[in-house]
Scaffold this motif. Structure first.
Motif, PDB file in Angstrom:
ATOM      1  N   ALA A 262      80.535  64.388  61.643  1.00  0.00           N
ATOM      2  CA  ALA A 262      80.181  65.765  61.978  1.00  0.00           C
ATOM      3  C   ALA A 262      79.359  66.390  60.860  1.00  0.00           C
ATOM      4  CB  ALA A 262      81.434  66.595  62.228  1.00  0.00           C
ATOM      5  N   SER A 263      78.461  67.304  61.225  1.00  0.00           N
ATOM      6  CA  SER A 263      77.610  67.977  60.244  1.00  0.00           C
ATOM      7  C   SER A 263      78.369  69.103  59.555  1.00  0.00           C
ATOM      8  CB  SER A 263      76.375  68.560  60.936  1.00  0.00           C
ATOM      9  OG  SER A 263      76.760  69.643  61.790  1.00  0.00           O
TER      10      SER A 263
ATOM     11  N   GLU B 175      77.481  72.215  59.437  1.00  0.00           N
ATOM     12  CA  GLU B 175      77.525  73.363  60.355  1.00  0.00           C
ATOM     13  C   GLU B 175      78.635  73.201  61.389  1.00  0.00           C
ATOM     14  OE1 GLU B 175      74.592  75.858  63.408  1.00  0.00           O
ATOM     15  OE2 GLU B 175      73.963  73.922  62.593  1.00  0.00           O
ATOM     16  N   GLU B 176      78.794  72.011  61.929  1.00  0.00           N
ATOM     17  CA  GLU B 176      79.854  71.753  62.906  1.00  0.00           C
ATOM     18  C   GLU B 176      81.226  71.912  62.260  1.00  0.00           C
ATOM     19  OE1 GLU B 176      78.600  67.829  63.950  1.00  0.00           O
ATOM     20  OE2 GLU B 176      77.711  68.466  65.850  1.00  0.00           O
TER      21      GLU B 176
ATOM     22  N   ASN C 186      81.923  75.707  61.833  1.00  0.00           N
ATOM     23  CA  ASN C 186      82.243  76.326  63.117  1.00  0.00           C
ATOM     24  C   ASN C 186      83.653  75.973  63.581  1.00  0.00           C
ATOM     25  OD1 ASN C 186      79.736  77.553  63.313  1.00  0.00           O
ATOM     26  ND2 ASN C 186      78.825  75.880  64.474  1.00  0.00           N
ATOM     27  N   THR C 187      84.069  74.731  63.350  1.00  0.00           N
ATOM     28  CA  THR C 187      85.411  74.318  63.745  1.00  0.00           C
ATOM     29  C   THR C 187      86.467  75.020  62.891  1.00  0.00           C
ATOM     30  OG1 THR C 187      84.598  72.173  64.506  1.00  0.00           O
ATOM     31  CG2 THR C 187      86.952  72.345  64.057  1.00  0.00           C
TER      32      THR C 187
END
Length: 581
Positions: free
Chosen positions: A176-177, A179-180, A183-184
């Motif tokens: 996962a990046s 940014e991801e 957000n999580t």
């Protein structure tokens, strides 16, 4: 001698970290920073540098947090402060550098919502960004003890944050990046709630008595992990009654911080032993929590994690953290493998020393622009005289500041400030007075290293941010300095969460900056400094009538907070000294 089986009050944290490294061959221990890292990130073939790394830090006394969550699928590195003390910025920066240098995927620093942790981790993040690293910081708060959020320091970060470590750690392990991952974190925080109860306080290393006592027949409800009392005192009852009170408070309808738990929800639950419960008590509590969630509330408990996940030394109590599994991907991520010993599989990686390289922890800061200079000898002399005045005059107020700090702090505000002033005194003769950005940069380093703790971090952020903004000259000297100091105040608010009116040093500092911003350019320096000192003095006096809305004082009962804020009065004394240079 005490009944505690510790090496010593001074060495107990270091001994614990040495033991963690000895029992987990996959760990790299860097003692000068109290840093534990997963050796995978130091492999010479570059393995580990292709994914986002998670980093955290915090005070000790909460074992197995934080180093117990280092391992594949969770944290890349963690740094421990002394007992109940946030780690210094240099140590956090070392942790970020260990996993972030030459890592294009970046680093996510997960910070528990305590002022000291936010300040020191925030400063480390800024330093690493200046060194060219890709870093983001997420402040986690899952406490539901408060009923209203407005006018407070916000939800404390408690053991519910372990869900973030596990789920986001598994995500980044799978690619996962950054940014991801961020957000999580935000989505998880909205789905997590934590509430605690205790029957006794905890005892600091070397102390003979606990930080607080609980009377017969009562318990403290809604407490943190730093030895503070709870948000309320409740009547003790049976196991069933205590668990029912906990779950009712966690989901109470009149609270901004409640967990909106609905019948039919699928959840994961942490039953966290704060340190002093027996295993039999913990198993009984676990069974009762699961039973009441399932039978009384219609909730499906998919996973439950009992144990000592985030303790408060030897406190007899527990925290219950509930995660609503609102995303179908979260449960598989909870089940994903990890080598982090606190989740709880031991880390048995057997890589040899020859297979990894020691990290280069030297940060290469961008050189401060010297476009703004004090070319007039009178100006450099005035700057030096102001610093000399602070060194000469402020130490006389040490005891008064300590006394002000006893009502809601450790009673060491004055002593801590004097440590910083002594550091300034040692550096004074070598300061490059012609270049204010460099002077402010040195002050930032001195306050962080000599003062330490929250106060040192706050002053260091003030000076570090001001140094970055004073490099470009404005229309006048006054406006140049005003712009820099305003930037420093904004940085304190950004990382510390405080605003004017929250009963902090900003209540004295901001009025002084406003005076500087509004002063005519033709006023001489003494006149401006005296006006600033007067504004700071008035702002400090007003704090005696304010309710605490930021910092440690927000977790102290209002009736125990009295007198001026010690941090605000410190600023007033500093400006008073400068006004009489």
């Amino acid at each position: 001698m005490t009944s505690q089986l510790l090496a010593s009050r001074e060495r107990c944290v270091d001994e614990g970290l040495e033991a963690a490294a000895a029992t987990n061959p996959g760990y790299l221990y860097i003692p000068e920073h109290r840093l534990i890292a997963d050796r995978r990130w130091l492999m010479k073939d570059g393995k580990g540098k292709h994914q986002v790394a998670l980093v955290t830090g915090g005070g000790s006394g909460h074992e197995p947090f934080c180093v117990g969550y280092v391992g594949t699928g969770m944290l890349g590195a963690a740094v421990a402060g002394h007992v109940f003390t946030s780690p210094p910025p240099a140590a956090v920066a070392a942790a970020i550098t260990t996993v972030g240098r030459d890592n294009p995927a970046g680093v996510l620093v997960v910070v528990f919502n305590y002022t000291g942790d936010r300040i020191n981790c925030g400063l480390a993040v800024e330093r690493c960004r200046a060194a060219g690293m890709k870093v983001e910081m997420y402040v986690s708060g899952d406490d539901t003890a408060l009923t209203q959020l407005e006018g407070t320091a916000g939800r404390r970060g408690l053991c519910g944050t372990m869900f973030i470590f596990k789920i986001v750690g598994a995500m980044t392990e799978a690619g996962a990046s950054l940014e991801e991952a961020m957000n999580t974190c935000k989505r998880l925080s909205e789905a997590i709630g934590t509430i605690g109860v205790a029957a006794s306080g905890c005892t600091l290393p070397g102390a003979s008595a606990p930080l607080f006592t609980v009377g017969e027949g009562v318990m403290e409800l809604g407490l943190g992990v730093h030895g503070e009392t709870g948000a309320a005192t409740i009547k003790a009852g049976t196991l069933q009654e205590v668990v029912e009170m906990l779950l009712n408070h966690l989901t109470r309808k009149d609270s901004e911080t409640r967990l909106d738990l609905q019948s039919g929800d699928k959840v994961a639950v942490i039953i966290n032993n704060l340190g002093g419960l027996s295993q039999l008590e913990l198993s009984n509590l676990t069974n009762e929590v699961v039973s009441q969630l399932t039978e009384n509330r219609g909730v499906e408990v998919k996973r439950v994690y009992p144990g000592q996940l985030m303790t408060s030394l030897d406190m007899r109590g527990l925290h219950v953290s509930v995660l609503r599994l609102l995303d179908p991907t979260w449960l598989p991520l909870l089940d994903a493998p990890t080598t982090a010993p606190a989740w709880p599989t031991p880390y048995l990686n057997t890589t040899t020393t020859s297979q990894f390289s020691m990290p280069n922890l030297t940060l290469t800061q961008t050189k401060m622009d010297t476009g703004y200079m004090l070319s007039d000898a009178a100006h450099t002399q005035a700057l030096k005289a102001c610093l000399e005045a602070v060194v000469a005059q402020v130490p006389q107020y040490e005891q008064h500041l300590n006394d002000l700090d006893t009502t809601c702090g450790d009673g060491d505000c004055g002593s801590t400030l004097i440590k910083g002033i002594n550091g300034v005194s040692k550096e004074l003769s070598g300061l490059p007075l012609m270049y204010p950005s460099q002077v402010l940069g040195v002050l930032g380093e001195v306050t962080a290293s000599y003062m330490g703790g929250t106060s040192g971090g706050v002053y260091s952020i003030l000076f570090t941010a001001a140094a970055a903004h004073i490099t470009s000259p404005k229309a006048s000297h006054r406006l140049t300095w005003a712009t820099a100091l305003r930037a420093g105040c904004d940085a304190i608010s950004k990382y510390g969460g405080a605003r004017q009116g929250d009963r902090t040093m900003l209540d004295a500092l901001l009025p002084a900056v406003e005076v500087l911003e509004g002063s005519p350019d033709n006023h001489d320096l003494r006149t401006i400094l005296k006006a600033m000192a007067t504004a700071a003095d008035e702002g400090s006096k007003k704090t005696a009538y304010m309710g605490a809305r930021a910092g440690r004082a927000t977790y102290v009962r209002a009736e125990n907070v009295s007198g001026e804020d010690a941090g605000a009065r410190s600023v007033a004394y500093i400006l008073q000294a400068m006004a009489h240079y």
